[in-house]
Design a protein around this motif. Sequence first.
Motif, mmCIF file in Angstrom:
data_model
loop_
_atom_site.group_PDB
_atom_site.id
_atom_site.type_symbol
_atom_site.label_atom_id
_atom_site.label_comp_id
_atom_site.label_asym_id
_atom_site.label_seq_id
_atom_site.Cartn_x
_atom_site.Cartn_y
_atom_site.Cartn_z
ATOM 1 N N ASP A 118 5.223 -6.028 -9.319
ATOM 2 C CA ASP A 118 6.264 -5.699 -10.301
ATOM 3 C C ASP A 118 7.287 -4.734 -9.709
ATOM 4 O OD1 ASP A 118 5.219 -7.305 -12.263
ATOM 5 O OD2 ASP A 118 4.085 -5.719 -13.246
ATOM 6 N N TRP A 119 6.806 -3.734 -8.988
ATOM 7 C CA TRP A 119 7.731 -2.770 -8.381
ATOM 8 C C TRP A 119 8.665 -3.457 -7.389
ATOM 9 C CZ3 TRP A 119 8.491 2.732 -8.214
ATOM 10 C CH2 TRP A 119 7.832 3.413 -9.232
ATOM 11 N N ARG A 120 8.134 -4.400 -6.610
ATOM 12 C CA ARG A 120 8.979 -5.125 -5.653
ATOM 13 C C ARG A 120 10.045 -5.944 -6.382
ATOM 14 N NH1 ARG A 120 4.115 -6.143 -2.660
ATOM 15 N NH2 ARG A 120 3.944 -8.192 -3.653
ATOM 16 N N ASN A 121 9.669 -6.582 -7.486
ATOM 17 C CA ASN A 121 10.618 -7.403 -8.241
ATOM 18 C C ASN A 121 11.701 -6.556 -8.897
ATOM 19 O OD1 ASN A 121 9.159 -9.699 -7.568
ATOM 20 N ND2 ASN A 121 7.951 -9.676 -9.450
ATOM 21 N N PHE A 122 11.315 -5.409 -9.446
ATOM 22 C CA PHE A 122 12.275 -4.569 -10.158
ATOM 23 C C PHE A 122 13.159 -3.762 -9.213
ATOM 24 C CE2 PHE A 122 8.858 -4.548 -13.637
ATOM 25 C CZ PHE A 122 9.425 -5.649 -14.264
ATOM 26 N N SER A 123 12.771 -3.652 -7.957
ATOM 27 C CA SER A 123 13.556 -2.864 -7.004
ATOM 28 C C SER A 123 14.904 -3.516 -6.698
ATOM 29 C CB SER A 123 12.776 -2.674 -5.701
ATOM 30 O OG SER A 123 12.519 -3.922 -5.080
ATOM 31 N N LEU A 124 15.089 -4.777 -7.092
ATOM 32 C CA LEU A 124 16.340 -5.486 -6.818
ATOM 33 C C LEU A 124 17.472 -4.992 -7.719
ATOM 34 C CD1 LEU A 124 14.894 -9.113 -6.506
ATOM 35 C CD2 LEU A 124 15.450 -7.521 -4.652
ATOM 36 N N LEU B 153 14.722 2.205 -12.202
ATOM 37 C CA LEU B 153 14.743 3.539 -12.803
ATOM 38 C C LEU B 153 13.851 3.600 -14.040
ATOM 39 C CD1 LEU B 153 15.998 6.373 -12.699
ATOM 40 C CD2 LEU B 153 17.856 5.506 -14.143
ATOM 41 N N LEU B 154 13.869 2.546 -14.848
ATOM 42 C CA LEU B 154 12.993 2.490 -16.028
ATOM 43 C C LEU B 154 11.520 2.553 -15.626
ATOM 44 C CD1 LEU B 154 14.376 -0.146 -18.575
ATOM 45 C CD2 LEU B 154 13.729 2.212 -19.047
ATOM 46 N N ILE B 155 11.133 1.745 -14.643
ATOM 47 C CA ILE B 155 9.743 1.715 -14.187
ATOM 48 C C ILE B 155 9.340 3.075 -13.614
ATOM 49 C CG2 ILE B 155 8.203 0.705 -12.445
ATOM 50 C CD1 ILE B 155 8.616 -1.064 -14.843
ATOM 51 N N LYS B 156 10.246 3.713 -12.890
ATOM 52 C CA LYS B 156 9.959 5.037 -12.321
ATOM 53 C C LYS B 156 9.730 6.071 -13.414
ATOM 54 C CE LYS B 156 12.255 4.727 -7.813
ATOM 55 N NZ LYS B 156 13.363 5.237 -6.967
ATOM 56 N N LEU C 70 -1.266 1.132 -18.672
ATOM 57 C CA LEU C 70 -0.646 0.791 -19.957
ATOM 58 C C LEU C 70 0.808 1.246 -20.000
ATOM 59 C CD1 LEU C 70 -3.011 1.220 -23.033
ATOM 60 C CD2 LEU C 70 -2.204 -0.839 -21.937
ATOM 61 N N LEU C 71 1.088 2.417 -19.438
ATOM 62 C CA LEU C 71 2.473 2.894 -19.406
ATOM 63 C C LEU C 71 3.336 2.009 -18.505
ATOM 64 C CD1 LEU C 71 2.042 6.784 -19.321
ATOM 65 C CD2 LEU C 71 2.894 5.379 -21.201
ATOM 66 N N HIS C 72 2.737 1.503 -17.434
ATOM 67 C CA HIS C 72 3.478 0.554 -16.594
ATOM 68 C C HIS C 72 3.804 -0.713 -17.387
ATOM 69 C CE1 HIS C 72 4.675 -1.950 -13.203
ATOM 70 N NE2 HIS C 72 3.820 -2.858 -13.625
ATOM 71 N N SER C 73 2.841 -1.183 -18.180
ATOM 72 C CA SER C 73 3.081 -2.357 -19.019
ATOM 73 C C SER C 73 4.189 -2.077 -20.036
ATOM 74 C CB SER C 73 1.784 -2.754 -19.732
ATOM 75 O OG SER C 73 1.953 -3.935 -20.462
ATOM 76 N N CYS C 74 4.207 -0.857 -20.595
ATOM 77 C CA CYS C 74 5.284 -0.468 -21.513
ATOM 78 C C CYS C 74 6.629 -0.500 -20.794
ATOM 79 C CB CYS C 74 5.030 0.934 -22.062
ATOM 80 S SG CYS C 74 3.630 1.048 -23.191
ATOM 81 N N GLY C 75 6.646 -0.026 -19.535
ATOM 82 C CA GLY C 75 7.874 -0.059 -18.752
ATOM 83 C C GLY C 75 8.357 -1.479 -18.502
ATOM 84 N N THR C 76 7.416 -2.400 -18.266
ATOM 85 C CA THR C 76 7.781 -3.802 -18.048
ATOM 86 C C THR C 76 8.391 -4.404 -19.315
ATOM 87 O OG1 THR C 76 5.935 -3.992 -16.490
ATOM 88 C CG2 THR C 76 6.920 -6.032 -17.264
ATOM 89 N N PHE C 77 7.809 -4.082 -20.462
ATOM 90 C CA PHE C 77 8.389 -4.550 -21.729
ATOM 91 C C PHE C 77 9.778 -3.940 -21.954
ATOM 92 C CE2 PHE C 77 4.006 -5.672 -23.355
ATOM 93 C CZ PHE C 77 4.293 -7.009 -23.550
ATOM 94 N N ALA C 78 9.953 -2.690 -21.538
ATOM 95 C CA ALA C 78 11.263 -2.044 -21.674
ATOM 96 C C ALA C 78 12.307 -2.746 -20.810
ATOM 97 C CB ALA C 78 11.155 -0.565 -21.291
ATOM 98 N N VAL C 79 11.906 -3.148 -19.605
ATOM 99 C CA VAL C 79 12.808 -3.896 -18.721
ATOM 100 C C VAL C 79 13.193 -5.231 -19.368
ATOM 101 C CG1 VAL C 79 12.948 -5.141 -16.520
ATOM 102 C CG2 VAL C 79 12.023 -2.825 -16.585
ATOM 103 N N MET D 157 0.814 -1.211 0.000
ATOM 104 C CA MET D 157 0.000 0.000 0.000
ATOM 105 C C MET D 157 0.850 1.264 0.000
ATOM 106 S SD MET D 157 -3.173 -0.745 -0.181
ATOM 107 C CE MET D 157 -3.962 0.755 0.367
ATOM 108 N N ASN D 158 2.146 1.197 0.456
ATOM 109 C CA ASN D 158 2.993 2.378 0.505
ATOM 110 C C ASN D 158 3.265 2.935 -0.892
ATOM 111 O OD1 ASN D 158 3.199 2.266 3.283
ATOM 112 N ND2 ASN D 158 5.006 0.939 3.231
ATOM 113 N N LEU D 159 3.298 2.058 -1.891
ATOM 114 C CA LEU D 159 3.558 2.499 -3.256
ATOM 115 C C LEU D 159 2.523 3.515 -3.707
ATOM 116 C CD1 LEU D 159 5.027 2.240 -5.998
ATOM 117 C CD2 LEU D 159 3.515 0.315 -6.508
ATOM 118 N N PHE D 160 1.270 3.316 -3.347
ATOM 119 C CA PHE D 160 0.193 4.187 -3.815
ATOM 120 C C PHE D 160 0.103 5.491 -3.021
ATOM 121 C CE2 PHE D 160 -1.209 -0.248 -4.680
ATOM 122 C CZ PHE D 160 -0.960 -0.209 -6.042
#
Length: 402
Positions: free
Chosen positions: A100-106, A112-115, A206-215, A1-4
């Motif tokens: 996804d944010w938790r996984n990419f934080s590693l 940075l891409l997701i942000k 949708l932009l988050h999904s684009c970020g995931t594809f970019a990762v 919930m902290n993310l939101f």
Amino acid sequence: MNLFNSSYYKVQKTFLTICGGWPYQTNYNYFVLRTIFLTGIMIFMFLPETIMIMRNFKDIDLITAILPLFCGSIMGFSKAIVLFSNVNEVKILLEELQKDWRNFSLIESELLLIKNYAKRGKQITVMYAGSIYAGGTCFYLMSLAAPVADLIKPLNESRHRVFLYPGDFYVPNDNHFLLILTMEWYGLMCAGHVILTLDTFYITLLLHSCGTFAVLSQRLEKLEITNFQINKDQLFQENSNIAQDKKVYFYLTECIKLHLRNIRFTERLNSTFSKAFFIDLSFGVLVASASAVKFVLSINEPNQRIMYGGIYLMQSIRIFCNSLPGQLLINHSNRVKLAAYQSKWYELPERSKKLLLILMMRSEKPNEFVVGKLFAMNIQLFSVINRTCFSYCTALLSLQKN
């Protein structure tokens, strides 16, 4: 919930909370807020316009004047129903985003891409909200211009007073001008806020999904056998090769899992909001067409011309803002295939090559947000809708002349 509660999604959370679409609210808040918005759209916008249309069915000029905001009330109500009836799906989407944010934080570069993509979503949300609320408030103030001028510099007779839209409230318009105008503005803001909330939520996801594809593309571009070297001083040559093969295989397995998870994320988003956007685009064409007609015909009425010109401009911007993320999703999903081609796949072990081939075959089919299972949301659709609007505009103008 902290993310939101972070700066990236706090605005989106606020918009969902205001209209009762935030899945973590209490049942009491759900009921109260949804009742306020649904009754606001129905009682102060849809019903008065419907009564006016039924009473003046043969008056083409009046019907054209009512049509843009009448369609807007249908769009707002349909989006409210879709949002309120899919709270569980919204909750799942938010949980997937948080995961996804938790996984990419590693990995710092992936985070940075997701942000960056989350920051784009926030910027679009703020600009979108500013235009909607500024436009609605300007329309309200423009309608107040006549009564304010009567107070400052009165004439022998009252100046012509213009409402936001023609509607029948079963009360004398002259005696209750300010009351009726405020009710119209309230209904307009309720519909506008629901449309704004669902549009920006869809754009953000949708932009988050684009970020995931970019990762994923970044991971594939870095796919080199030299990145998986084993310390040979500690292992025999044969064991070293086996360990290296396992590391490459595991790395590609994680890439495939990420690809599959993102595909399922967009499919869930598609199944949740596809119908709402089909209704939106169907009536949105009529909004833009009728607004363009009224803009052309209101030569001697500058207030009306500004109002309907603003509605047309806002609707065109809305359609573009909804089409652009869909095009970005297609581009980013296609980029996965190119990233796999450009990697040093020829250096990989045989079984890892076969695993990469599976990913490449699946990425041949681009990920799309499909509206009503009929057409993909992209820039080409925006162009088609614009041409359709001009065609309808020409037909309505011909009908007016006849």
